[in-house]
Design a protein around this motif. Sequence first.
Motif, PDB file in Angstrom:
ATOM      1  N   LYS A 393       0.840  -1.199   0.000  1.00  0.00           N
ATOM      2  CA  LYS A 393       0.000   0.000   0.000  1.00  0.00           C
ATOM      3  C   LYS A 393       0.873   1.246   0.000  1.00  0.00           C
ATOM      4  CE  LYS A 393      -4.353  -1.438   2.148  1.00  0.00           C
ATOM      5  NZ  LYS A 393      -5.308  -1.161   3.246  1.00  0.00           N
ATOM      6  N   LEU A 394       0.378   2.272  -0.675  1.00  0.00           N
ATOM      7  CA  LEU A 394       1.057   3.555  -0.744  1.00  0.00           C
ATOM      8  C   LEU A 394       0.031   4.646  -0.454  1.00  0.00           C
ATOM      9  CD1 LEU A 394       3.586   5.274  -1.585  1.00  0.00           C
ATOM     10  CD2 LEU A 394       2.669   5.230  -3.906  1.00  0.00           C
ATOM     11  N   GLY A 395       0.396   5.611   0.388  1.00  0.00           N
ATOM     12  CA  GLY A 395      -0.546   6.669   0.740  1.00  0.00           C
ATOM     13  C   GLY A 395       0.136   8.013   0.868  1.00  0.00           C
ATOM     14  N   PHE A 396      -0.667   9.068   0.738  1.00  0.00           N
ATOM     15  CA  PHE A 396      -0.199  10.438   0.895  1.00  0.00           C
ATOM     16  C   PHE A 396      -1.188  11.168   1.799  1.00  0.00           C
ATOM     17  CE2 PHE A 396       1.405   9.007  -3.163  1.00  0.00           C
ATOM     18  CZ  PHE A 396       2.713   9.452  -3.180  1.00  0.00           C
ATOM     19  N   GLY A 397      -0.712  12.183   2.511  1.00  0.00           N
ATOM     20  CA  GLY A 397      -1.614  12.941   3.368  1.00  0.00           C
ATOM     21  C   GLY A 397      -0.952  14.176   3.923  1.00  0.00           C
ATOM     22  N   ASN A 398      -1.697  14.897   4.752  1.00  0.00           N
ATOM     23  CA  ASN A 398      -1.249  16.146   5.357  1.00  0.00           C
ATOM     24  C   ASN A 398      -1.594  16.126   6.836  1.00  0.00           C
ATOM     25  OD1 ASN A 398      -0.740  17.640   2.634  1.00  0.00           O
ATOM     26  ND2 ASN A 398      -2.840  16.924   2.483  1.00  0.00           N
TER      27      ASN A 398
END
Length: 944
Positions: A393-398
Motif C-alpha cells: 500500500k502507498l498513501g499520501f496525506g497532510n
Amino acid sequence: MTTSPQLYMTLSEVLHQENFPSAVLNVISPVADHIAYLDSYLLGDETGGMIFAQIQVIDEAVLNVPLVDGLALVVGGGPIEIQIIRQDGLFEAYLQVDEVRLRFPRSWLQPVTQDSQGNYVVDPDPGHFVEIDMPFGLRVTDQLEFELLLPATQAQPLSFPTAMIGNTGVVIAANDILLRFSSSVALPPGGEALGDDWRGVFIQSAAIYLPKGLGPAVPADLTFQNCYLGTGGFSGQVAADWSPVFSGTFFGATFGLEHFALSFIQNTIVVCDIRGIVQLPFFNAPVEVEIGINLDGTIAAKLTAPGGLYTLSKPGVLNMQLQSISFAEDHGNFITKLSGQLTPQFAGLNWPSFAVKELSIDSQGHLHLDGGWLNLPSQYHLNFYGFAFEIDKLGFGNNSDGGRWIGLSGGLKLVDGMPAGVSVDGLRLTWYEDGRAPQVSLKGVGVELTVPDVLHFKGAVSYDSSSQEFHGSITLNLMALHMEIDGAAVFGTRQGHTYLALYLSADWPAGIPLFATGVGLYGIAGLLVLNMTPNKLLGEEWYGSATTPGWYLRAPVGIVQSIGSIQIGDPKAKWVDAVGDTAFGAGVTLGTLGDNGRSFSGRVLLAIVFPGPILMIEGKANLLQDRATLDKDPTFRALAVLDVPGGTFDMHLDALYRNDNAGRLIDVRGGAEAFFSLHDASAWHLYLGEQDHDKRIRAKIFQLFEADAYLMLNSQQLAMGAWIGYNNHWNFGPLSVTLQAWLDSNVLVSWHPVHFQGNLWLHGSVQAGAFGFNVGLTLDARLDADVFDPFHIKGELDAAINLPFNINFNVSVTLEWGPTPTVPALPAPLQDVAIEHFKTTTSWPLPRDKFLIAQGNPEPQPATFPLVPLDSRPHITFSRPVHDDALIGVNAQPLLPEFENIGDPTRNDTPLMVRYGISSLVLEKYNDNGTIIPATSSDTQLYG
C-alpha cells in the motif's frame, strides 16, 4: 352588450383553393394550421399578375429555412401581408412581418448564463434557443432564396446573444454578422471562398470565451475572424503564437502560453493546439504541456517532452518520472493529476519505484490519492535496516501541523516463520516546507503468533522519530488456562537516557475465593516505570472535575490508560520522562463470587513514585453491573494522592448510578473531595459536592423531579445547601406551557466568631402562551438571616400575575429585623495547658477554671496543684494560628496568611483582621509564704 367571437379559416383550408406557387406551398403547408386566412384577391390571370393576401399567425409558427438545414424562422402572433408577383412561370413573394426571429438549433448553439464567479453555464431549459430578432420584410424567390428587406431606419450589421458552441464549453459573442439566404446578398471580404451557392450566417469577428480554468491562460482579445454558421453548424478558426510567452493562469497555476490554434468545422473541433509551460505546485517545476478541448467541454492535457517523459524531483523526499498529466478544478481549487513512476528518496534506503496513477496535487501543494491509500498492483520489497519489508500500500496525506507525508504499508518479516503486519499508518515520511528536518516514523508494527489450543499472542509497537520512542500494546491469551494477559508499553531515549513504562494486567473468567467471604480475586495488575514521572501541569489539580479536568480526569481517564496509546512526548500524556524517577505499582480486581462480580466488583491500583515520594491509590467499583464495565464508566471512581514534594494530600470520590443507560427510574451522581496541606494546618477542606450547581450531589427521579445538595467544610466555615423541585417547558405548535416549583436553601456557619448566615427560597410559577398571548402566575417567598453579630433577618413575599396585552400585577411584602452594626468579639486563642511527661506519656491537664489564672477566676492555691515529676514539660495548645514571635516553641515554619479575618471570610468587608503572637514566656514560682516571685536561673535549671 356582447361581442361575437371572431370566426376565421385556417390557411390549410384555403391553400388548395388559391393559385399559390407550389414552392411556397411546400414551405407554408407544415405550419398552415397555425395561420389564420383573412383575405386575398388576384389581379391578372393564370399566366401572370399579382396576388394579395392577408394572414394572421394564431400563436407561433416555426418555418424551416430552405437551403440551410437546421435554421428556422419563428413568426410570432400578428398580421402578415403577402404580395406575390408572377411572370412567365416565375414569381417573387414579399412579406411584411411585424415579429420574426431566426432560431439556431441547440445542437449548434446553446444559450448561456453567468454564475456568481462570472463563468458561463448552459441554460438547462430545452425550450430556450439562441435567436436573432428580425422585425423586417422578406423577399422570397421561386428558388426559395430569402432576402431581408430592412426598414429605412435599420442598417446592418446584426448581432446575436452570447452562446456556447454545442457542448464544447467554447462560448462566442458576435456583433458583426451578415444573413445571406440569397445570391443577391454579396459576401464580405474574407468570405469569397464560401462560393456563390453558400447560404447561412456570416460572422466578421467573434469574441472567444474558453472553458472554466482555461480562459485566464489566453489573451482576452482572442477572436475568430470570418467564421460562419451554415448547414451543420459553426465553422471558424484562429491561430496565434507568442514570443516571449503570454503570462496567464491555468486553473490558478502560473501558465506561459506559446501557441494557440482552434478550428471548428460544422460544430466539430478539428484542431485544438494549445501549447505552453505550466508551473507545477509541490515540485515547483515548469512542465511543457499541450492542452486540448474535448467536444463535451472537458480539458485534456499531455506532456510535450521528448518521449512524453519528465523527471520531477523533490530533493530529499521523492523523484517522479512523469508519464501523463491532467488538470481539473474542485470547488475553486486547482488540481493537477500525475501518473508515472514514483521513487522515495529518504532515510538512506534503496527504495523501489512505484507505479502511481492520478496522484493529485492541489494549488497549495497538498498530495492526495483517491481513498487516501493505493493498493499496489504488485508487491514491492525493501530492505528496512536488515528486515524484509513487503510493501502493498502507498498513501499520501497532510498533518494538522503543516507537515506532509508519504506512507507505506505491508508486511514486515522480523524472523523466519513469524510474520508481522504493519498498520495502515505504516512507514511514514513527514516533511515540512518551512525547512524543518524530515521525520521518519514506523507506526503499528504488529506481531501475531498462534499455537493451536495453547496460546495466542498479538502485539503492536509503533515508533515515532519526532519523539524518538516506541509505544504499543500486547495481548497474550493462554487458552488452556482460560486466562488473558494485556499489556501496554512505552520506551524511548531522550538526551542520552532511556525511559520505560510497562503495565501488565491479567484477568480470569472465574474468581479465586478469598476464604469464606463470598468475595473472589478476578485479576491482578503490575506497573513499572523507569526514568519517568507523572506529567502534572503547572496549576493543574490531581483529580479536577468534569468541567475542569485535572491530571487524572484528563483524557484518557486514569493512571495507566495513556501508556501505550499516547506518545510520552505528547503534551496530553500522563507520564513524562524524568531522569532518576521510578514508579512501582500493583493492583487487584475483586468481585462477588456467586454472580461473577455482578452484584459488586472493584479494582484497586497502588502506585508509588520515587524519589518524591508520590503515593497514588486508584479505585473503581460497580454495583449491579457486569465486571467488564469497570474499564468504561464505573459506578464509583476514587483517587487518593499523597504528594510529598507538592505538600498536599488529596482524596476524591465520584459516584454515578443509573438503573439503565437512560436513567429512567433514577439517575444519581455526585462527588466528594478531601484536601490537606502538609505545610499549612489551616489549609484543609472536606467537600461533599460543591456550591456550583454543576458540581453538587444530584439525583433525578422518574426523569421528573430533581434534587441536589452540597456540604463544604474547612477550617474557617461550614457551608451547605440543597435544592429540590421541578422545572420543565413544553411546546405544542403555537401553544407553550412552563411549570416551575422548587425549594432552595443555603447555610453558611463561620467559626470566628460563630456566625450564621442562611437563606430559604420557595418559588412557584405557571406560564402559558398561545399565538403571542401569555398568561401566568408567579409566587416567591424568600427568607435571609444573619445572626447574631450582626443581627439581620429579612423576609420577602412576591406575587405576580401576567395577563395578555402587557397587563401585569405585582405585589411585594417585606419584613425585616436589623441590621445592628456591631463589631464581633475576638475569639480566645488559648485552648488548654497541660503538664506532660514525654517518657511515660502521662499528662496533667490544668483546667482554665481551676489552675489557670484568668480574669474572673480565683487565684489557685499551691496546695491544690498536682504533683508532677521534675523532668516534666509544659504543653500549650492554641485554638487559633499563633505566631511564635518569642521563638520558644518547635514550630519553625511561618504561618500564612499572617492576619486572620474575623467575621465571614467569604466577604471582602470583614470588620477585623487579627494577628495572634507569643511575645514572651515568663516562669514564676511560689515562695514559702505563698507569694508569686520570678524564678531564678537555678529554678530554670531545676525544671530543665
